[in-house]
Motif scaffolding. Structure first.
Motif, PDB file in Angstrom:
ATOM      1  N   ASP A 163     -48.913  42.135  43.366  1.00  0.00           N
ATOM      2  CA  ASP A 163     -50.125  42.968  43.272  1.00  0.00           C
ATOM      3  C   ASP A 163     -51.106  42.397  42.224  1.00  0.00           C
ATOM      4  OD1 ASP A 163     -49.074  44.630  45.161  1.00  0.00           O
ATOM      5  OD2 ASP A 163     -48.286  46.111  43.707  1.00  0.00           O
ATOM      6  N   GLU A 165     -51.402  39.298  41.327  1.00  0.00           N
ATOM      7  CA  GLU A 165     -52.030  38.080  41.857  1.00  0.00           C
ATOM      8  C   GLU A 165     -53.164  38.411  42.821  1.00  0.00           C
ATOM      9  OE1 GLU A 165     -48.772  36.013  43.558  1.00  0.00           O
ATOM     10  OE2 GLU A 165     -48.205  34.988  41.678  1.00  0.00           O
ATOM     11  N   LYS A 166     -52.955  39.432  43.642  1.00  0.00           N
ATOM     12  CA  LYS A 166     -54.022  39.822  44.571  1.00  0.00           C
ATOM     13  C   LYS A 166     -55.261  40.320  43.818  1.00  0.00           C
ATOM     14  CE  LYS A 166     -50.928  41.070  48.374  1.00  0.00           C
ATOM     15  NZ  LYS A 166     -50.427  42.181  49.236  1.00  0.00           N
ATOM     16  N   ASP A 169     -57.098  37.467  42.225  1.00  0.00           N
ATOM     17  CA  ASP A 169     -57.886  36.709  43.197  1.00  0.00           C
ATOM     18  C   ASP A 169     -59.202  37.421  43.516  1.00  0.00           C
ATOM     19  OD1 ASP A 169     -55.988  34.748  43.255  1.00  0.00           O
ATOM     20  OD2 ASP A 169     -54.965  35.544  45.052  1.00  0.00           O
TER      21      ASP A 169
END
Length: 527
Positions: A163, A165-166, A169
């Protein structure tokens, strides 16, 4: 007047029409630019770009921190998991490396307390001891629970990491998109500013044009209708002719008067005769040679020197043994030139002539005639035993002329000239010579000349054209009025000869008068 008003109004009206047309176009363009600005903000979901950029950067940092925390906890769980699953570590205390999950940390803590509490029992009892078996079963049960908890916590941190990392991004994408969004927003804002400035400028010009249209009025009004046959009011022809006549009459007089104020020297013989009460008996033109008679006996200078000699003879009335004193107001007026050439022209007639250097302050004869003598009149007056005849010299190029130079410059020239020997000298010289010429000092500078006055018959006062100041003529008049100099006459030196005084010669070739006195004078040469 009406045509001017019409022309001005037409220009103003055309300007106003043009401005109104342009205002309509600029207003439409400004509306398009503003609409494009709104669409761009809606499309990119921009409300306040600087605030949104700051928020995106903060969110990106927070998401990155979450990702780092998840990875850290995941690494710690993996290390604890490897320790727990290692058979060698059975019945050993599990190290607590900073597990952040409270449930797992609580189970591990209870397990470690249980292990520590059972160590003494396990060492002191046998394998068949029921108490020991019960404690060992409890420890194994807690060990299995820890392994299960580790698996659950590990899975939870893997999900948290994914989560994070998302979210990172997403926030990074937003941050990277900000410069491009800002560029597009600045381009649209610039276009909007240009259109706004142009719109405001045209609005200002429209108001100025409207004011100009409202302020145009007639600049002239006809008070009286023109009448035929009436004389013109201006220009006044008679007045112009009168002013021109008076200007032509008085302006030259004024110019001549102003020129006379700035010209302070005696300009010609006519001016000298107007200013002076003393008679002018001679006028000598410019001569490039000091010894004018020897340079050219037939020149106009030589002829006018002869005229001066003849007029002196007329003044003397054929009297023998005459003494002529030559003086001037200032130095450089040509008295030495006149003295030397007058003495020579008398010597040419066969008369016995003596030339005396009477200026004992500033001797000139020795230098100008290149005479070998160094002693003269002042030395004779200073030494009572000397005979004045011993001081006589003759020029090498004119031996018929006897000369006594001024001699050594004394410290007391005026007192020296008051010596009784001066009277004796002139009495003897008058007896032995037909003509005695005395080249004396300038009477306007020193008083030595007055001491010769008792011994002379005629005084020639030299005035040089364009050199002698007009104020000096007043001094000459006062000398004449006071009788300070005996039988005084004026001689105009370095003068421009004109027909008015009868000195322009035009004889044939047989008489040898080659010089034309109409030529311009060369540079002045002072003697």
């Amino acid at each position: 007047n009406l045509l001017n008003n019409k022309t001005n109004n037409e220009i103003s009206y055309n300007t106003a029409l043009f401005i109104n047309e342009r205002l309509k176009e600029i207003s439409a363009e400004l509306g398009d630019v503003e609409k494009d600005m709104v669409d761009y903000k809606q499309q990119n979901k921009i409300a306040d770009l600087p605030s949104e950029a700051q928020l995106s950067i903060q969110q990106s940092g927070q998401n990155y921190q979450k990702l780092m925390d998840a990875e850290t906890q995941l690494s710690i769980i993996n290390m604890v998991d490897r320790f727990v699953k290692n058979p060698a570590n059975e019945m050993k205390v599990i190290p607590n490396l900073g597990v952040s999950d409270p449930a797992l940390a609580s189970i591990i803590g209870d397990y470690n307390l249980k292990v520590v509490a059972s160590e003494t029992l396990l060492k002191n009892t046998g394998a068949e001891n029921p108490t020991r078996a019960k404690v060992a079963d409890e420890i194994r049960s807690m060990h299995s629970a820890i392994i299960n908890s580790l698996g659950n916590v590990k899975q939870a941190y893997r999900i948290a990491k994914a989560d994070a990392e998302k979210l990172l991004d997403v926030s990074n994408t937003q941050v990277h998109a900000i410069p491009q969004q800002e560029k597009g927003l600045l381009e649209r804002a610039r276009q909007q500013q240009i259109k706004e400035n142009l719109f405001l400028f045209l609005m200002q010009k429209r108001e100025e044009t409207n004011i100009s249209i409202a302020s145009i009025s007639e600049k002239a009004k006809i008070v009286i209708s023109p009448r035929k046959g009436s004389p013109p009011i201006a220009p006044n022809g008679k007045m112009i002719l009168l002013v021109a006549f008076l200007g032509g009459l008085f302006i030259p007089i004024l110019v001549i008067y102003i020129r006379s104020l700035f010209h302070i020297q005696v300009a010609d013989r006519g001016e000298l005769e107007r200013l002076s009460t003393v008679s002018v008996i001679g006028q000598i033109p410019f001569s490039p040679d000091f010894l004018a008679l020897m340079a050219d006996p037939s020149s106009s200078v030589s002829e006018l020197l002869r005229t001066l000699r003849n007029r002196l003879d007329f003044i003397f009335q054929n009297r023998e043994h005459r003494v002529v004193l030559v003086t001037s107001s200032l130095k450089g007026e040509g008295k030495t030139f006149i003295s030397v050439n007058l003495a020579m022209i008398y010597a040419f007639t066969g008369k016995k002539v003596l030339l005396i250097g009477g200026d004992i302050r500033r001797p000139q004869l020795k230098k100008l005639l290149n005479l070998p003598a160094s002693e003269g009149l002042s030395d004779y007056l200073a030494y009572a035993s000397d005979d004045w005849r011993s001081y006589i010299v003759q020029p090498s190029n004119f031996p018929q002329l006897d000369i006594i130079i001024s001699g050594t410059v004394p410290p007391n020239p005026n007192e020296l000239l008051m010596s009784p020997r001066l009277k004796t000298f002139f009495e003897d010289a008058r007896k032995e010579y037909d003509i005695v010429v005395v080249d004396s000092a300038p009477v306007g500078m020193v008083s030595d000349t007055y001491l010769y006055n008792d011994f002379v018959d005629v005084t020639l006062y030299i005035v040089r054209e364009n050199v002698t100041p007009k104020t000096a003529i007043q001094f000459v008049n006062s000398q004449k009025q006071e009788g300070a100099l005996k039988n005084m006459y004026l001689v105009m030196n370095d003068s421009e000869i004109s027909q008015h005084y009868g000195y322009k010669y035009g004889y044939g070739k047989g008489y040898g008068y080659a010089e034309d006195q109409d030529k311009k004078k060369k540079l002045f040469k002072k003697w």
